[in-house]
Design a protein around this motif. Structure first.
Motif, mmCIF file in Angstrom:
data_model
loop_
_atom_site.group_PDB
_atom_site.id
_atom_site.type_symbol
_atom_site.label_atom_id
_atom_site.label_comp_id
_atom_site.label_asym_id
_atom_site.label_seq_id
_atom_site.Cartn_x
_atom_site.Cartn_y
_atom_site.Cartn_z
ATOM 1 N N SER A 50 33.586 27.171 -34.210
ATOM 2 C CA SER A 50 34.883 26.632 -33.783
ATOM 3 C C SER A 50 34.990 25.135 -34.030
ATOM 4 O O SER A 50 36.077 24.615 -34.311
ATOM 5 C CB SER A 50 35.112 26.934 -32.296
ATOM 6 O OG SER A 50 34.067 26.369 -31.514
ATOM 7 N N SER A 51 33.856 24.420 -33.969
ATOM 8 C CA SER A 51 33.893 22.963 -34.169
ATOM 9 C C SER A 51 34.123 22.597 -35.623
ATOM 10 O O SER A 51 34.466 21.451 -35.939
ATOM 11 C CB SER A 51 32.590 22.336 -33.675
ATOM 12 O OG SER A 51 31.507 22.689 -34.526
ATOM 13 N N LEU A 52 33.920 23.567 -36.526
ATOM 14 C CA LEU A 52 34.079 23.308 -37.955
ATOM 15 C C LEU A 52 35.443 23.727 -38.487
ATOM 16 O O LEU A 52 35.731 23.538 -39.670
ATOM 17 C CB LEU A 52 32.982 24.036 -38.743
ATOM 18 C CG LEU A 52 31.550 23.574 -38.457
ATOM 19 C CD1 LEU A 52 30.554 24.481 -39.146
ATOM 20 C CD2 LEU A 52 31.350 22.127 -38.898
ATOM 21 N N SER A 53 36.275 24.280 -37.630
ATOM 22 C CA SER A 53 37.596 24.747 -38.079
ATOM 23 C C SER A 53 38.433 23.651 -38.720
ATOM 24 O O SER A 53 39.074 23.889 -39.749
ATOM 25 C CB SER A 53 38.351 25.383 -36.912
ATOM 26 O OG SER A 53 37.702 26.562 -36.487
ATOM 27 N N PRO A 54 38.479 22.425 -38.149
ATOM 28 C CA PRO A 54 39.286 21.375 -38.809
ATOM 29 C C PRO A 54 38.826 21.074 -40.230
ATOM 30 O O PRO A 54 39.653 20.898 -41.132
ATOM 31 C CB PRO A 54 39.097 20.165 -37.887
ATOM 32 C CG PRO A 54 38.777 20.751 -36.550
ATOM 33 C CD PRO A 54 37.944 21.964 -36.851
ATOM 34 N N ALA A 55 37.516 21.012 -40.460
ATOM 35 C CA ALA A 55 37.007 20.743 -41.808
ATOM 36 C C ALA A 55 37.348 21.885 -42.749
ATOM 37 O O ALA A 55 37.806 21.665 -43.878
ATOM 38 C CB ALA A 55 35.498 20.514 -41.772
ATOM 39 N N ARG A 56 37.137 23.117 -42.288
ATOM 40 C CA ARG A 56 37.451 24.277 -43.125
ATOM 41 C C ARG A 56 38.934 24.326 -43.473
ATOM 42 O O ARG A 56 39.308 24.502 -44.634
ATOM 43 C CB ARG A 56 37.045 25.561 -42.410
ATOM 44 C CG ARG A 56 37.274 26.831 -43.229
ATOM 45 C CD ARG A 56 37.231 28.063 -42.362
ATOM 46 N NE ARG A 56 38.335 28.064 -41.409
ATOM 47 C CZ ARG A 56 38.235 28.413 -40.132
ATOM 48 N NH1 ARG A 56 37.075 28.789 -39.630
ATOM 49 N NH2 ARG A 56 39.304 28.386 -39.338
ATOM 50 N N ASP A 57 39.789 24.135 -42.460
ATOM 51 C CA ASP A 57 41.237 24.186 -42.702
ATOM 52 C C ASP A 57 41.682 23.061 -43.629
ATOM 53 O O ASP A 57 42.567 23.251 -44.474
ATOM 54 C CB ASP A 57 41.997 24.107 -41.374
ATOM 55 C CG ASP A 57 41.773 25.339 -40.497
ATOM 56 O OD1 ASP A 57 41.249 26.344 -41.019
ATOM 57 O OD2 ASP A 57 42.107 25.287 -39.292
ATOM 58 N N GLY A 58 41.066 21.885 -43.478
ATOM 59 C CA GLY A 58 41.414 20.773 -44.359
ATOM 60 C C GLY A 58 41.060 21.065 -45.806
ATOM 61 O O GLY A 58 41.824 20.751 -46.721
ATOM 62 N N ALA A 106 28.105 27.466 -40.346
ATOM 63 C CA ALA A 106 27.869 26.827 -39.054
ATOM 64 C C ALA A 106 26.367 26.777 -38.751
ATOM 65 O O ALA A 106 25.860 25.757 -38.264
ATOM 66 C CB ALA A 106 28.619 27.584 -37.961
ATOM 67 N N ASP A 107 25.654 27.868 -39.033
ATOM 68 C CA ASP A 107 24.204 27.883 -38.806
ATOM 69 C C ASP A 107 23.511 26.830 -39.672
ATOM 70 O O ASP A 107 22.587 26.152 -39.221
ATOM 71 C CB ASP A 107 23.642 29.261 -39.129
ATOM 72 C CG ASP A 107 24.041 30.318 -38.098
ATOM 73 O OD1 ASP A 107 24.466 29.923 -36.996
ATOM 74 O OD2 ASP A 107 23.951 31.521 -38.413
ATOM 75 N N GLU A 108 23.962 26.717 -40.943
ATOM 76 C CA GLU A 108 23.356 25.740 -41.848
ATOM 77 C C GLU A 108 23.521 24.320 -41.326
ATOM 78 O O GLU A 108 22.636 23.471 -41.497
ATOM 79 C CB GLU A 108 24.014 25.869 -43.234
ATOM 80 C CG GLU A 108 23.488 24.913 -44.282
ATOM 81 C CD GLU A 108 22.091 25.256 -44.758
ATOM 82 O OE1 GLU A 108 21.444 24.369 -45.347
ATOM 83 O OE2 GLU A 108 21.649 26.409 -44.547
ATOM 84 N N LEU A 109 24.646 24.046 -40.675
ATOM 85 C CA LEU A 109 24.934 22.709 -40.147
ATOM 86 C C LEU A 109 24.475 22.532 -38.700
ATOM 87 O O LEU A 109 24.577 21.423 -38.153
ATOM 88 C CB LEU A 109 26.439 22.426 -40.238
ATOM 89 C CG LEU A 109 26.998 22.257 -41.654
ATOM 90 C CD1 LEU A 109 28.519 22.212 -41.630
ATOM 91 C CD2 LEU A 109 26.448 20.999 -42.302
ATOM 92 N N GLY A 110 24.024 23.633 -38.072
ATOM 93 C CA GLY A 110 23.614 23.548 -36.677
ATOM 94 C C GLY A 110 24.773 23.272 -35.744
ATOM 95 O O GLY A 110 24.615 22.571 -34.731
ATOM 96 N N ARG A 111 25.928 23.832 -36.061
ATOM 97 C CA ARG A 111 27.144 23.608 -35.274
ATOM 98 C C ARG A 111 27.742 24.932 -34.848
ATOM 99 O O ARG A 111 27.422 25.998 -35.398
ATOM 100 C CB ARG A 111 28.180 22.853 -36.124
ATOM 101 C CG ARG A 111 27.709 21.503 -36.671
ATOM 102 C CD ARG A 111 28.014 20.380 -35.728
ATOM 103 N NE ARG A 111 29.447 20.254 -35.526
ATOM 104 C CZ ARG A 111 30.280 19.596 -36.354
ATOM 105 N NH1 ARG A 111 29.785 19.043 -37.468
ATOM 106 N NH2 ARG A 111 31.563 19.492 -36.080
ATOM 107 N N LYS A 112 28.679 24.885 -33.897
ATOM 108 C CA LYS A 112 29.440 26.065 -33.518
ATOM 109 C C LYS A 112 30.568 26.272 -34.529
ATOM 110 O O LYS A 112 31.189 25.303 -34.966
ATOM 111 C CB LYS A 112 30.023 25.892 -32.121
ATOM 112 C CG LYS A 112 28.984 25.856 -31.008
ATOM 113 C CD LYS A 112 29.644 25.737 -29.647
ATOM 114 C CE LYS A 112 28.610 25.745 -28.536
ATOM 115 N NZ LYS A 112 29.247 25.626 -27.183
#
Length: 397
Positions: free
Chosen positions: A358-366, A350-356
């Motif tokens: 929780s906002s990356l959960s859909p990508a990770r789960d996919g 998340a830090d590498e992408l500058g995102r929270k």
């Protein structure tokens, strides 16, 4: 050299010409077969490892070993969000067909087939509707479906009863039954729980039926999350890259049968290129054989062939997986790759992408559902494919 005589065989689940470096696992399974044959209690077995280390090859070899001992066997490949009820029914049907000609009581076989047919047909309807059994699938069994056995619609109850009955048929013949499950991490959670419960019952009764599963490194965690006793229920074998001696054996033994050899420097170069991963060993060796002018194969031949081998891997092994990902999922994987080749924390991604996070959960789960990454431990992720991070770092942005 003659490409027709090329002995190397890179392929999904395709047995290499020399199954090197797996003697320990083969001995372990030989013990399992022998103990079951003698009526002694034995745990089912789980093989884990990254993609390309030979899990499916080993699973198929185990099945061949069981067949040589006149066991009944069946195999399924789990798929996400697909119940194992019908695949297991088909696999056990195969196993019983292998045993039936040797059984002296045809009525016993027909009785079990009636239970198997009831099990196959008693699949609950989609969620949101009343959970009464439905009867849509005909598994090619020409006996009436049994009533009151393995037909409740509850997979845990039904699978346990089915396994117990199948084991009873095998006991009549003094042999065992092996159910082989590939991609076991993709079995739905409720079905994993049912499978563990059925294996637990068999372990208590000593029935000669074992489940042999193969899956990604997080499979033990999947099983443990389902049933706490799964840690004691299965015998676990994690396989990894080959050591140098085994990698050399995988190259030299099949080449020797064709009166071809490698120089020591060529073996050094091949081990460095393939990093000991069985699929890579076969992939590099196949291209090297086709391009080398004569025996012995030299270090120069490896250098000439390496770009073509890497190009084929980039398309068939790495690229085909990368293409399955959505743009958001590709960004997630690129961030993982930028952080290195070891498991990385989801917070770091998340830090590498500058995102929270929780906002990356859909990508990770996919990505997890597609089998491209796995949760190495709580809060961290890793690639399921060796060298995938390096592949991504070499791609244009």
């Amino acid at each position: 050299m003659d490409p027709v005589r090329n002995p190397y065989a890179p392929g999904a689940g395709q047995r290499p010409p020399e199954l090197a470096g797996r003697d320990r696992e083969l001995r372990q399974f030989e013990v399992v077969l022998e103990r079951v044959a003698r009526g002694r209690p034995e745990r089912s077995m789980i093989i884990t490892g990254l993609r390309g280390v030979g899990k499916t090859v080993l699973l198929n070899t185990f099945r061949s070993m069981a067949i040589q001992r006149l066991w009944g066997t069946g195999k399924i490949e789990a798929r996400p969000e697909q119940s194992i009820r019908r695949p297991v029914a088909a696999a056990l049907h195969t196993a019983i067909r292998e045993l039936a000609p040797r059984h002296r009581a045809p009525d016993r076989i027909e009785e079990f087939l009636g239970v198997l047919k009831a099990f196959a047909q008693a699949e609950p309807p989609p969620s949101g509707r009343a959970k009464a059994p439905v009867h849509r699938w005909q598994p090619g069994i020409n006996v009436p479906a049994a009533r009151g056995r393995a037909d409740s619609g509850d997979l845990e109850i039904d699978l346990t009863e089915l396994f117990v009955d199948a084991a009873s048929v095998a006991t009549d013949l003094g042999v065992g039954i092996g159910l082989f499950v590939d991609e076991m991490q993709d079995v739905p959670p409720d079905d994993v729980s049912a499978l563990c419960a059925a294996c637990h019952e068999l372990s208590q009764t000593g029935g000669p039926l074992i489940v042999v599963g193969a899956g990604l490194p997080h499979l033990p965690a999947v099983l443990s999350a389902s049933k706490s006793y799964s840690e004691r229920l299965f015998r676990y074998a994690r396989i990894d890259r080959l050591d140098r001696d085994a990698a050399d054996q995988a190259l030299l033994a099949p080449a020797g049968r064709e009166e071809v050899t490698f120089t020591p420097e060529a073996l050094d170069a091949l081990y460095e290129a393939a990093d000991g991963y069985p699929y890579f060993v076969q992939a590099y060796a196949k291209v090297v054989w086709d391009l080398a002018p004569t025996s012995p194969i030299t270090e120069h031949d490896i250098k000439v062939a390496a770009p073509e081998a890497e190009s084929e891997l980039a398309v068939g092994f790495f690229g085909s997986r990368y293409e399955r990902a959505t743009p958001a999922e590709r960004d997630y994987m690129r961030a993982m790759a930028a952080l290195g080749d070891e498991p990385v924390s989801t917070a770091s991604v998340a830090d590498e992408l500058g995102r929270k996070p929780s906002s990356l959960s859909p990508a990770r789960d996919g990505l997890i559902k597609k089998g491209l990454i796995f949760s190495a431990e709580r809060g961290s992720v890793a690639f399921t494919v060796p060298h995938f991070g390096r592949f991504l770092r070499e791609q244009p942005g």
